[in-house]
Design a protein around this motif. Structure first.
Motif, PDB file in Angstrom:
ATOM      1  N   GLN A 180      36.088  13.038  65.725  1.00  0.00           N
ATOM      2  CA  GLN A 180      35.232  12.335  66.671  1.00  0.00           C
ATOM      3  C   GLN A 180      35.499  12.852  68.084  1.00  0.00           C
ATOM      4  OE1 GLN A 180      32.894  10.373  65.631  1.00  0.00           O
ATOM      5  NE2 GLN A 180      33.604  10.340  63.496  1.00  0.00           N
ATOM      6  N   LEU A 181      34.485  12.742  68.921  1.00  0.00           N
ATOM      7  CA  LEU A 181      34.572  13.231  70.297  1.00  0.00           C
ATOM      8  C   LEU A 181      34.821  12.063  71.244  1.00  0.00           C
ATOM      9  CD1 LEU A 181      34.287  15.840  71.967  1.00  0.00           C
ATOM     10  CD2 LEU A 181      31.841  15.324  72.179  1.00  0.00           C
ATOM     11  N   GLY A 182      35.772  12.256  72.158  1.00  0.00           N
ATOM     12  CA  GLY A 182      36.063  11.235  73.155  1.00  0.00           C
ATOM     13  C   GLY A 182      36.017  11.811  74.551  1.00  0.00           C
ATOM     14  N   ALA A 183      35.789  10.949  75.539  1.00  0.00           N
ATOM     15  CA  ALA A 183      35.818  11.346  76.947  1.00  0.00           C
ATOM     16  C   ALA A 183      37.062  10.752  77.596  1.00  0.00           C
ATOM     17  CB  ALA A 183      34.552  10.878  77.665  1.00  0.00           C
ATOM     18  N   GLN A 184      37.351  11.223  78.795  1.00  0.00           N
ATOM     19  CA  GLN A 184      38.574  10.785  79.472  1.00  0.00           C
ATOM     20  C   GLN A 184      38.343   9.688  80.507  1.00  0.00           C
ATOM     21  OE1 GLN A 184      40.725  14.194  81.012  1.00  0.00           O
ATOM     22  NE2 GLN A 184      40.450  15.339  79.114  1.00  0.00           N
ATOM     23  N   ASN A 185      37.084   9.316  80.725  1.00  0.00           N
ATOM     24  CA  ASN A 185      36.781   8.247  81.683  1.00  0.00           C
ATOM     25  C   ASN A 185      35.288   7.959  81.620  1.00  0.00           C
ATOM     26  OD1 ASN A 185      37.360   6.301  83.574  1.00  0.00           O
ATOM     27  ND2 ASN A 185      37.567   7.702  85.303  1.00  0.00           N
ATOM     28  N   VAL A 186      34.872   6.842  82.193  1.00  0.00           N
ATOM     29  CA  VAL A 186      33.453   6.487  82.282  1.00  0.00           C
ATOM     30  C   VAL A 186      33.278   5.519  83.449  1.00  0.00           C
ATOM     31  CG1 VAL A 186      33.618   4.502  80.704  1.00  0.00           C
ATOM     32  CG2 VAL A 186      31.436   5.687  80.976  1.00  0.00           C
ATOM     33  N   HIS A 187      32.147   5.639  84.138  1.00  0.00           N
ATOM     34  CA  HIS A 187      31.875   4.711  85.240  1.00  0.00           C
ATOM     35  C   HIS A 187      31.255   3.423  84.708  1.00  0.00           C
ATOM     36  CE1 HIS A 187      30.372   3.257  89.188  1.00  0.00           C
ATOM     37  NE2 HIS A 187      31.461   3.885  89.611  1.00  0.00           N
ATOM     38  N   TRP A 188      31.227   2.396  85.574  1.00  0.00           N
ATOM     39  CA  TRP A 188      30.772   1.081  85.108  1.00  0.00           C
ATOM     40  C   TRP A 188      29.299   0.799  85.349  1.00  0.00           C
ATOM     41  CZ3 TRP A 188      34.784   1.584  88.755  1.00  0.00           C
ATOM     42  CH2 TRP A 188      34.435   1.337  90.089  1.00  0.00           C
ATOM     43  N   VAL A 189      28.569   1.720  85.987  1.00  0.00           N
ATOM     44  CA  VAL A 189      27.122   1.560  86.074  1.00  0.00           C
ATOM     45  C   VAL A 189      26.450   2.758  85.411  1.00  0.00           C
ATOM     46  CG1 VAL A 189      27.247   0.178  88.181  1.00  0.00           C
ATOM     47  CG2 VAL A 189      26.892   2.637  88.341  1.00  0.00           C
ATOM     48  N   GLU A 190      25.175   2.607  85.049  1.00  0.00           N
ATOM     49  CA  GLU A 190      24.527   3.653  84.256  1.00  0.00           C
ATOM     50  C   GLU A 190      23.955   4.786  85.090  1.00  0.00           C
ATOM     51  OE1 GLU A 190      20.081   1.735  83.576  1.00  0.00           O
ATOM     52  OE2 GLU A 190      21.616   1.493  82.033  1.00  0.00           O
ATOM     53  N   ASN A 191      23.812   4.596  86.384  1.00  0.00           N
ATOM     54  CA  ASN A 191      23.429   5.680  87.291  1.00  0.00           C
ATOM     55  C   ASN A 191      23.633   5.213  88.721  1.00  0.00           C
ATOM     56  OD1 ASN A 191      20.907   4.330  88.212  1.00  0.00           O
ATOM     57  ND2 ASN A 191      20.231   4.737  86.122  1.00  0.00           N
ATOM     58  N   GLY A 192      23.610   6.140  89.658  1.00  0.00           N
ATOM     59  CA  GLY A 192      23.773   5.742  91.052  1.00  0.00           C
ATOM     60  C   GLY A 192      24.475   6.798  91.872  1.00  0.00           C
ATOM     61  N   LYS A 248      28.526  19.981  69.644  1.00  0.00           N
ATOM     62  CA  LYS A 248      27.824  20.848  68.684  1.00  0.00           C
ATOM     63  C   LYS A 248      28.794  21.383  67.630  1.00  0.00           C
ATOM     64  CE  LYS A 248      24.260  22.407  71.965  1.00  0.00           C
ATOM     65  NZ  LYS A 248      24.697  21.629  73.141  1.00  0.00           N
ATOM     66  N   SER A 249      29.969  21.798  68.060  1.00  0.00           N
ATOM     67  CA  SER A 249      30.924  22.409  67.139  1.00  0.00           C
ATOM     68  C   SER A 249      31.519  21.402  66.161  1.00  0.00           C
ATOM     69  CB  SER A 249      32.050  23.074  67.929  1.00  0.00           C
ATOM     70  OG  SER A 249      31.539  24.103  68.743  1.00  0.00           O
ATOM     71  N   LEU A 250      31.627  20.141  66.582  1.00  0.00           N
ATOM     72  CA  LEU A 250      32.231  19.116  65.734  1.00  0.00           C
ATOM     73  C   LEU A 250      31.212  18.412  64.842  1.00  0.00           C
ATOM     74  CD1 LEU A 250      34.740  17.476  68.256  1.00  0.00           C
ATOM     75  CD2 LEU A 250      35.268  19.019  66.353  1.00  0.00           C
ATOM     76  N   HIS A 251      29.940  18.706  65.041  1.00  0.00           N
ATOM     77  CA  HIS A 251      28.909  18.049  64.242  1.00  0.00           C
ATOM     78  C   HIS A 251      29.144  18.326  62.752  1.00  0.00           C
ATOM     79  CE1 HIS A 251      25.063  16.221  63.376  1.00  0.00           C
ATOM     80  NE2 HIS A 251      24.770  17.249  62.605  1.00  0.00           N
TER      81      HIS A 251
END
Length: 241
Positions: free
Chosen positions: A61-73, A53-56
């Protein structure tokens, strides 16, 4: 044309209130930052929504530090790509040495995360690099080539950033000599199908060495750890000369 990407990895630092305070001191210092420089902040997961919201409307740009390989579970503690894109995340760090060292990340899981990120339109920042023991044993080149070969299987190199982070220079105060970082990054580039991939250097990047680092012809930006936590210092890095 290779894009300059300056990314701050906040690791496990800053509450939501602290992140807001950081922006109040940081954003005003970007008014004269060259438009071709991509500025990215990668805070802890708990800060992503409030920073989105603050960077809009800003140039950050906003980045994350990790992500999983499936979309849910049933993956307790993990975060899926759709959860990130929903709140405006554009970049995601994958394969950071701390994830490999402390949390069992492998080249194979790095590859799965890279492909998942790209499937949802995220731009991954793939981290590769060697330990001091590996460097002293003369294994730097073979290790990095292996990390690339295993990590980049079926990965779209048109939507990718790579960060060379010599592990022995992360948070130690020891910085890889700029010319040596340039040499290794040149090696990385020689292994890629797409010569236009932006390749960053990461490892004890500070305001007092950023100009020398960015003067190297192969280096397209930096992945900054501790020095990205202080607004004036990170602004100086972003506004390198």
């Amino acid at each position: 044309m290779r894009k300059i990407v300056i990314a701050g990895n906040w690791k496990m630092f800053k509450t939501q209130a602290e992140s807001q305070e950081f922006l109040s001191g940081f954003l005003p210092q970007l008014e004269e930052t060259p438009s071709e420089r991509e500025v990215v902040i990668c805070p802890p997961f708990t800060d992503l929504s409030v920073l989105s919201k603050s960077l809009h409307g800003s140039r950050v740009q906003l980045g994350a530090q990790n992500v999983h390989w499936v979309e849910n579970g049933a993956y307790t503690g993990e975060i899926a790509a759709p959860m990130l894109t929903e709140i405006g995340v554009r970049y995601v760090i994958i394969g950071h040495s701390e994830r490999r060292q402390y949390f069992g990340e492998t080249d194979e899981t790095v590859n799965l995360r890279l492909k998942a990120a790209q499937n949802y339109g995220l731009t991954p920042i793939l981290c590769v690099g060697e330990t001091k023991q590996q460097r002293d044993a003369g294994e730097t080149e073979s290790l990095i080539i292996s990390q690339l070969q295993k990590g980049l299987v079926d990965v779209d190199q048109t939507n990718l950033v790579i960060a060379y982070e010599p592990i022995w220079a992360i948070g130690t105060g020891d910085t890889c000599e700029a010319a040596e970082a340039n040499r290794v990054i040149g090696l990385i580039r020689s292994q890629l199908q797409n010569p236009h991939v932006s390749i960053q250097y990461g490892g004890s990047v500070k305001p007092n060495n950023i100009d020398e680092i960015m003067a190297q012809p192969e280096i397209d930006g930096v992945l900054v750890g501790g020095a990205s936590l202080e607004p004036d210092g990170f602004a100086r890095i972003v506004n390198f000369r």
